[in-house]
Design an enzyme around this catalytic site. Structure first.
Site, mmCIF file in Angstrom:
data_model
loop_
_atom_site.group_PDB
_atom_site.id
_atom_site.type_symbol
_atom_site.label_atom_id
_atom_site.label_comp_id
_atom_site.label_asym_id
_atom_site.label_seq_id
_atom_site.Cartn_x
_atom_site.Cartn_y
_atom_site.Cartn_z
ATOM 1 N N GLY A 1 0.815 -1.215 0.000
ATOM 2 C CA GLY A 1 0.000 0.000 0.000
ATOM 3 C C GLY A 1 0.844 1.258 0.000
ATOM 4 O O GLY A 1 0.535 2.234 -0.708
ATOM 5 N N CYS A 2 1.921 1.249 0.763
ATOM 6 C CA CYS A 2 2.790 2.432 0.853
ATOM 7 C C CYS A 2 3.535 2.669 -0.452
ATOM 8 O O CYS A 2 3.744 3.818 -0.855
ATOM 9 C CB CYS A 2 3.758 2.280 2.020
ATOM 10 S SG CYS A 2 2.915 2.176 3.624
ATOM 11 N N THR A 3 3.926 1.591 -1.129
ATOM 12 C CA THR A 3 4.591 1.726 -2.420
ATOM 13 C C THR A 3 3.630 2.303 -3.450
ATOM 14 O O THR A 3 3.974 3.234 -4.188
ATOM 15 C CB THR A 3 5.150 0.368 -2.878
ATOM 16 O OG1 THR A 3 6.102 -0.089 -1.908
ATOM 17 C CG2 THR A 3 5.838 0.484 -4.237
ATOM 18 N N ALA A 16 3.143 6.034 -2.755
ATOM 19 C CA ALA A 16 4.311 6.825 -3.144
ATOM 20 C C ALA A 16 4.422 6.931 -4.667
ATOM 21 O O ALA A 16 4.747 7.997 -5.199
ATOM 22 C CB ALA A 16 5.579 6.210 -2.553
#
Length: 153
Positions: free
Chosen positions: A43-45, A48
């Site tokens: 999710g964070c990738t 970003a």
């Protein structure tokens, strides 16, 4: 608890590339601060990469994007290189900024409770006030929604 209209708490944090980022030094630009749990997780990738993809459009709207997590600068540098990220990634290893923005708290996954960063985004206007808050962010379509708000501000 921060609310829209409040002054955004200033911070100076180490960032990817070995320098620092200070919120107040970014004025009079609009600033998107997105708090995320961990570098190089799915999710964070995606988040970003979405902010990176829309980077030129944020710049055209007069906004700079800053991602904040408790990961180290070294981890941020590796994350940026691996995914060719074009956003500022600030390291809040001590968690002070996360606490002042109210994004550090109890979470649960698979029946286990733990402390972590609640994925939250703040849009700061050119005068340093919180114009918009997105709590408990769902990643798909989020960067586009933030861009629309930045353009409207």
């Amino acid at each position: 608890m921060l609310n829209e209209g409040d002054a955004a708490p200033d911070f100076t944090l180490p960032r990817d590339g070995g320098t620092t980022v200070m919120l107040s030094a970014l004025a009079p630009q609009k600033v998107v601060i997105y708090f995320y749990p961990k570098d190089d997780t799915p999710g964070c990738t995606t988040e970003a990469l979405d902010f990176t993809r829309l980077g030129p459009e944020f710049a055209a709207a007069g906004a700079v994007v800053v991602g904040v997590s408790k990961d180290s600068v070294k981890a941020h540098d590796k994350f940026c290189r691996k995914h060719a990220l074009g956003v500022i990634l600030a390291s809040d290893e001590e968690g002070d900024t996360c606490e002042r923005y109210g994004v550090w708290g109890e979470k649960s996954m698979y029946g286990k409770t733990y402390m972590g960063i609640e994925r939250t985004t703040f849009l700061i206007d050119g005068a340093g006030r919180i114009a918009r808050i997105w709590p408990k962010v769902k990643v798909p379509g989020h960067a586009e929604a933030v861009l629309a708000a930045a353009r409207a501000l």
